[in-house]
Design an enzyme around this catalytic site. Structure first.
Site, PDB file in Angstrom:
ATOM      1  N   GLY A  10       8.021  -5.087   7.724  1.00 15.11           N
ATOM      2  CA  GLY A  10       6.691  -5.532   7.316  1.00 15.11           C
ATOM      3  C   GLY A  10       6.656  -6.623   6.273  1.00 15.11           C
ATOM      4  O   GLY A  10       5.637  -6.815   5.610  1.00 15.11           O
ATOM      5  N   ILE A  17       4.477  -5.412  -0.110  1.00 10.92           N
ATOM      6  CA  ILE A  17       5.117  -4.167  -0.532  1.00 10.92           C
ATOM      7  C   ILE A  17       6.527  -4.098   0.044  1.00 10.92           C
ATOM      8  O   ILE A  17       7.457  -3.625  -0.622  1.00 10.92           O
ATOM      9  CB  ILE A  17       4.272  -2.961  -0.111  1.00 10.92           C
ATOM     10  CG1 ILE A  17       2.991  -2.893  -0.963  1.00 10.92           C
ATOM     11  CG2 ILE A  17       5.060  -1.657  -0.234  1.00 10.92           C
ATOM     12  CD1 ILE A  17       2.015  -1.834  -0.529  1.00 10.92           C
ATOM     13  N   ASP A  61       7.953  -7.624  16.333  1.00 12.29           N
ATOM     14  CA  ASP A  61       6.563  -7.237  16.565  1.00 12.29           C
ATOM     15  C   ASP A  61       6.581  -5.784  17.025  1.00 12.29           C
ATOM     16  O   ASP A  61       7.087  -5.472  18.104  1.00 12.29           O
ATOM     17  CB  ASP A  61       5.963  -8.144  17.641  1.00 12.29           C
ATOM     18  CG  ASP A  61       4.519  -7.788  17.984  1.00 12.29           C
ATOM     19  OD1 ASP A  61       4.028  -6.727  17.554  1.00 12.29           O
ATOM     20  OD2 ASP A  61       3.890  -8.574  18.719  1.00 12.29           O
ATOM     21  N   VAL A  62       6.034  -4.884  16.203  1.00 12.91           N
ATOM     22  CA  VAL A  62       6.146  -3.451  16.505  1.00 12.91           C
ATOM     23  C   VAL A  62       5.367  -3.040  17.742  1.00 12.91           C
ATOM     24  O   VAL A  62       5.526  -1.913  18.223  1.00 12.91           O
ATOM     25  CB  VAL A  62       5.715  -2.584  15.302  1.00 12.91           C
ATOM     26  CG1 VAL A  62       6.685  -2.755  14.147  1.00 12.91           C
ATOM     27  CG2 VAL A  62       4.284  -2.884  14.881  1.00 12.91           C
ATOM     28  N   TYR A 152     -13.209   0.273   2.541  1.00 12.64           N
ATOM     29  CA  TYR A 152     -11.942   0.551   3.228  1.00 12.64           C
ATOM     30  C   TYR A 152     -12.186   0.811   4.709  1.00 12.64           C
ATOM     31  O   TYR A 152     -11.321   0.560   5.545  1.00 12.64           O
ATOM     32  CB  TYR A 152     -11.221   1.722   2.556  1.00 12.64           C
ATOM     33  CG  TYR A 152      -9.744   1.757   2.859  1.00 12.64           C
ATOM     34  CD1 TYR A 152      -8.931   0.667   2.593  1.00 12.64           C
ATOM     35  CD2 TYR A 152      -9.148   2.888   3.427  1.00 12.64           C
ATOM     36  CE1 TYR A 152      -7.575   0.691   2.867  1.00 12.64           C
ATOM     37  CE2 TYR A 152      -7.796   2.914   3.701  1.00 12.64           C
ATOM     38  CZ  TYR A 152      -7.010   1.814   3.422  1.00 12.64           C
ATOM     39  OH  TYR A 152      -5.669   1.839   3.698  1.00 12.64           O
ATOM     40  N   LYS A 159      -5.401   5.602   8.284  1.00  7.80           N
ATOM     41  CA  LYS A 159      -4.402   6.080   7.321  1.00  7.80           C
ATOM     42  C   LYS A 159      -4.396   7.607   7.237  1.00  7.80           C
ATOM     43  O   LYS A 159      -3.353   8.216   6.968  1.00  7.80           O
ATOM     44  CB  LYS A 159      -4.663   5.474   5.944  1.00  7.80           C
ATOM     45  CG  LYS A 159      -4.404   3.977   5.863  1.00  7.80           C
ATOM     46  CD  LYS A 159      -2.933   3.639   6.027  1.00  7.80           C
ATOM     47  CE  LYS A 159      -2.675   2.177   5.716  1.00  7.80           C
ATOM     48  NZ  LYS A 159      -1.242   1.804   5.845  1.00  7.80           N
ATOM     49  N   ILE A 188      -3.232  -3.223  -4.698  1.00  7.69           N
ATOM     50  CA  ILE A 188      -2.172  -4.191  -4.988  1.00  7.69           C
ATOM     51  C   ILE A 188      -2.566  -5.496  -4.308  1.00  7.69           C
ATOM     52  O   ILE A 188      -3.036  -5.495  -3.167  1.00  7.69           O
ATOM     53  CB  ILE A 188      -0.804  -3.712  -4.470  1.00  7.69           C
ATOM     54  CG1 ILE A 188      -0.359  -2.445  -5.216  1.00  7.69           C
ATOM     55  CG2 ILE A 188       0.255  -4.794  -4.626  1.00  7.69           C
ATOM     56  CD1 ILE A 188       1.007  -1.934  -4.796  1.00  7.69           C
ATOM     57  N   ALA A 192      -2.419  -8.245   3.007  1.00  9.13           N
ATOM     58  CA  ALA A 192      -3.215  -7.279   3.766  1.00  9.13           C
ATOM     59  C   ALA A 192      -4.461  -6.872   2.990  1.00  9.13           C
ATOM     60  O   ALA A 192      -5.550  -6.737   3.552  1.00  9.13           O
ATOM     61  CB  ALA A 192      -2.374  -6.049   4.098  1.00  9.13           C
TER      62      ALA A 192
END
Length: 251
Positions: A10, A17, A61-62, A152, A159, A188, A192
């Site tokens: 990522g 992160i 690319d996941v 959010y 999540k 943070i 993203a």
């Protein structure tokens, strides 16, 4: 972490992160393969290699199973095993992220869930046979999974699913000595996070209302990942770890 090997997925830029995790793991003695999502990101991530101990950088690319297969095949070829996997990947279409959850599209919800949650499961499935002596799987979540955080929106349910998957994977993989954790940073300033409406307001709230009166950094998150992936965290699994200067105490 001396002698430990694994994957950090990522990386986007120095504010990622994933960058803080790869840097901290390197500083602790681990060796990493670090992934980024697309060829467009290469010019941003290549200059960061020295600060991460010059890891092998892999475009992955996941959503592409073949690329995930190649990633873990490369880890097997290089080391014969994997000791840790750090999943620091999330995405939702802006039109769905900026709107109400009740209005989100079927396609946007499915895409957000696939990239932000199910990709962690896909990586865990591929990591399992490479963790014959145990290991640690880690992902990144946020307090909006547990409580409603303004703006959010769609990422809250996504999540929440990721945190639940963390617990189920911990139960299923624990007998093989594989530990699974969610790490929950506060606000943070990452790329993203820039996609969230009113993020600056959320960041100011963290700086003024967290007990430590500051935001966590990507390095703080990385140091937590080192602890959890090391032998110091050997008796921990299935948990959500808040790395937010204590801000979650006041939600």
């Amino acid at each position: 972490m001396q002698g430990k090997v694994g994957i950090v997925a990522g990386l986007a830029n120095q504010d990622s992160i994933a960058f803080g995790c790869a840097q901290a793991l390197h500083n602790a003695g681990a060796e990493c393969i670090v992934t980024y999502a697309s060829p467009k990101a290469e010019k941003f991530v290549t200059p960061l290699a020295a600060d991460m101990g010059k890891p092998e950088l892999v475009c992955c690319d996941v959503q592409q199973d073949a690329q995930l297969d190649d990633l873990f095949a490369r880890a097997h070829e290089r080391w014969g095993r994997v000791d840790f996997v750090v999943h620091s990947i999330a995405f939702a279409p802006l039109e769905d992220l900026h709107g109400r959850v009740v209005d989100c599209s079927r396609e946007g919800f499915a895409l957000a869930m696939d990239i932000s949650c199910h990709s962690f499961i896909r990586m865990a499935r591929r990591a399992e046979p490479l963790m014959k002596d145990g290991g640690t799987l880690l992902n990144m979540t946020y307090y909006g999974a547990e409580k409603v955080v303004d703006n959010y929106n769609l990422m809250g349910p996504v999540k929440a699913a990721l945190e639940s998957a963390t617990r189920y994977l911990a139960a299923e993989l624990g007998p093989q000595g594989i530990r699974v954790h969610a790490v929950s940073p506060g606000a943070i300033r990452t790329r993203a996070a820039a996609g969230l409406k009113a993020f600056d307001e959320l960041a100011r709230d963290g700086e003024t209302r967290s007990p430590l009166r500051r935001l966590a950094s990507v390095q703080d998150v990385g140091n937590t990942v080192v602890y959890l992936a090391s032998d110091a965290g050997a008796a921990l699994s299935g948990l959500t770890h808040y790395v937010d200067a204590g801000r979650h105490l006041r939600f």
